[in-house]
Write an enzyme that holds these catalytic residues in place. Structure first.
Site, short mmCIF file in Angstrom:
data_model
loop_
_atom_site.label_atom_id
_atom_site.label_comp_id
_atom_site.label_asym_id
_atom_site.label_seq_id
_atom_site.Cartn_x
_atom_site.Cartn_y
_atom_site.Cartn_z
N GLN A 171 85.00 40.04 24.69
CA GLN A 171 84.71 39.50 26.02
C GLN A 171 84.64 40.58 27.08
OE1 GLN A 171 83.86 36.15 26.82
NE2 GLN A 171 83.52 36.43 24.63
N TYR A 186 68.14 29.23 35.46
CA TYR A 186 68.04 30.69 35.50
C TYR A 186 68.64 31.27 34.23
CZ TYR A 186 67.87 35.43 37.25
OH TYR A 186 67.56 36.76 37.40
N HIS A 214 78.71 -1.33 64.52
CA HIS A 214 79.00 -1.72 63.15
C HIS A 214 79.46 -3.18 63.09
CE1 HIS A 214 78.78 2.51 62.22
NE2 HIS A 214 79.16 2.32 60.95
N ASP A 261 79.94 30.48 23.24
CA ASP A 261 78.90 31.19 23.99
C ASP A 261 77.52 31.02 23.36
OD1 ASP A 261 80.51 32.18 25.96
OD2 ASP A 261 80.69 34.20 25.13
N GLU A 294 88.17 31.09 32.69
CA GLU A 294 86.89 30.52 32.26
C GLU A 294 86.96 30.16 30.78
OE1 GLU A 294 82.18 31.84 31.92
OE2 GLU A 294 83.71 33.32 32.44
N HIS A 295 87.38 31.12 29.96
CA HIS A 295 87.55 30.91 28.53
C HIS A 295 89.04 31.03 28.21
CE1 HIS A 295 83.64 33.14 29.06
NE2 HIS A 295 83.22 32.05 28.44
N HIS A 305 81.18 42.13 28.36
CA HIS A 305 80.27 41.45 29.28
C HIS A 305 79.91 42.34 30.46
CE1 HIS A 305 79.48 37.31 28.12
NE2 HIS A 305 80.69 37.23 27.61
N ASN A 363 73.44 37.72 38.04
CA ASN A 363 74.21 38.79 38.67
C ASN A 363 74.69 38.38 40.06
OD1 ASN A 363 72.01 39.06 40.41
ND2 ASN A 363 71.18 40.85 39.35
#
Length: 435
Positions: A249, A119, A412, A353, A319-320, A252, A204
């Site tokens: 950042q 995506y 078994h 990125d 994340e970063h 975003h 999203n």
């Protein structure tokens, strides 16, 4: 000293998370039942697009002519970096064999999933880099079929640069459909596409919720929240560069947290003074996002020393994670929880990125405490196998039978018994009294 918040967030990602689950579930149910026609209905409603759903070779070629040679060169540069890094990652996965006991051989194989659905966001921004990151890694992994899915712009279709990048990086088909309906089409195998074995790529809150609901039925890279970034900076850092990186950042989205962690109050105060002016200088949409993100979600934290700074960073698990501080090897060795690490002023999150080669699909909302980001490994299944001689099977069968009976799993145990009786009839002619 304890952490001092020179700026504290008024909100968190969980504060204003909308309840979209019911809406997404209803759409998924409708599309699974109604198939292509239902997916098209939602595409017309949400994408407001009447063009081709699956792009033909001619349409891809036409889009390619609309991309400048300079942009093609930049896309090729980024693709080459991502491809070569993914190839190195793949080389770390090796098929192995081990004779665990004499005559009993165990093995591991790395097998790529057959069909990947990538995506690629295309709403507020045209995420050319997401096409490079997701499709390239799937191609290097060896996926047999890769669908690139991106929302069309109203009356225009997918941005030509996204089409060009997805095609260059190895997409087999390009699906002009966004949101839940695009995710559903790849998962359910609509429009004659093979059903995806894994869904990857950012999106999203509706895309993220669709992936969450479908997980288990199909693999996903991760459940993503708003993107977040943290900068560790000491007195050696350049306040203007730190402030610029925070603002870069924050653009975003309105709910994209940015955090500064430092042991130098003077640096923190200079950065806080610079940020509003840098935000005001952005284009309108970018400015609106950055203003809201800085106002509601940003934090500036003052720590006693670098050890406390590192501990704070690990707690946030960003994340970063950027380090603009002295003694970079110390930070590389000490830091443990992050999606991707950017060491020194000479690199920045935007490099990762867009073009440096590491992947930008990364864990958010503290999930970096337990997972990494998208890589060639996400498309690979690590499976095991075993083979034995009859002699090699003997001790394993004996242990299996005893453990199984202790657990109360007689069926078994008998699968081990039958082999012992067949292979060693003189020793195991009667196992009914076995302990």
């Amino acid at each position: 000293m304890a952490r001092v918040y020179l700026k504290k967030a008024a909100k968190t990602a969980a504060t204003d998370a909308g309840d979209v689950r019911e809406t997404v579930q209803n759409i998924l149910n409708d599309i699974e039942t109604g198939g292509d026609a239902a997916a098209l209905k939602y595409a017309r409603k949400f994408d407001q697009y009447q063009g081709s759903i699956l792009l033909s070779e001619e349409e891809i070629a036409a889009a390619t002519t609309l991309v400048s040679q300079k942009l093609k060169d930049d896309i090729a540069f980024a693709h080459d970096n991502v491809r070569r890094f993914a190839e190195v990652q793949k080389s770390t996965l090796q098929d192995v064999e081990l004779e665990i006991v004499p005559g009993m051989i165990l093995g591991q194989k790395a097998i790529p999933v057959r069909a990947a659905g990538c995506y690629i966001p295309g709403g507020r921004y045209s995420h050319i880099a997401s096409a490079i990151m997701t499709v390239t890694t799937a191609k290097v992994a060896g996926c047999e079929h890769i669908t690139a899915c991106s929302p069309p712009r109203m009356g225009e279709g997918i941005a030509p640069a996204i089409i060009y990048a997805a095609d260059l990086c190895g997409a087999n088909r390009i699906l002009s459909m966004g949101g839940v309906q695009g995710v559903a089409a790849m998962t359910f195998g609509l429009f004659d596409l093979p059903p995806a074995d894994i869904l990857v790529g950012p999106g999203n809150q509706f895309v993220a919720e669709a992936k969450r609901i479908l997980f288990g039925r199909v693999g996903i890279d991760m459940i993503a929240g708003p993107t977040d970034s943290l900068i560790l900076a000491d007195a050696t850092a350049d306040p203007f560069i730190v402030a610029t990186d925070l603002v870069g950042q924050a653009e975003h989205g309105y709910n994209s947290p940015v955090w500064l962690v430092t042991d130098d109050r003077e640096l923190a105060e200079k950065v806080m003074a610079l940020v509003p002016g840098l935000i005001a200088d952005l284009p309108e949409l970018n400015r609106q996002n950055a203003e809201a993100a800085w106002r509601d979600y940003a934090e500036v934290i003052l720590c006693a020393d670098r050890a406390e700074m590192a501990a704070t960073s690990d707690d946030y698990a960003p994340e970063h994670l950027t380090v603009q501080a002295d003694d970079l090897p110390w930070w590389l060795d000490r830091l443990q929880c992050y999606g991707s690490l950017f060491l020194g002023e000479e690199t920045t999150v935007a490099f990762g990125d867009k073009a440096s080669g590491t992947n930008h699909v990364l864990p958010t909302s503290q999930s970096a405490k337990y997972t990494g980001g998208l890589s060639v490994h996400k498309y690979m299944k690590i499976v095991t196998w075993q083979q034995a001689t009859r002699t090699g099977a003997k001790p394993v069968a004996e242990a299996t039978a005893r453990i199984s009976r202790l657990e109360g799993m007689e069926g078994h145990a008998r699968t081990a018994d039958v082999r012992l009786r067949k292979y060693f009839p003189d020793e195991y002619f009667d196992l009914s009294a076995a302990e």
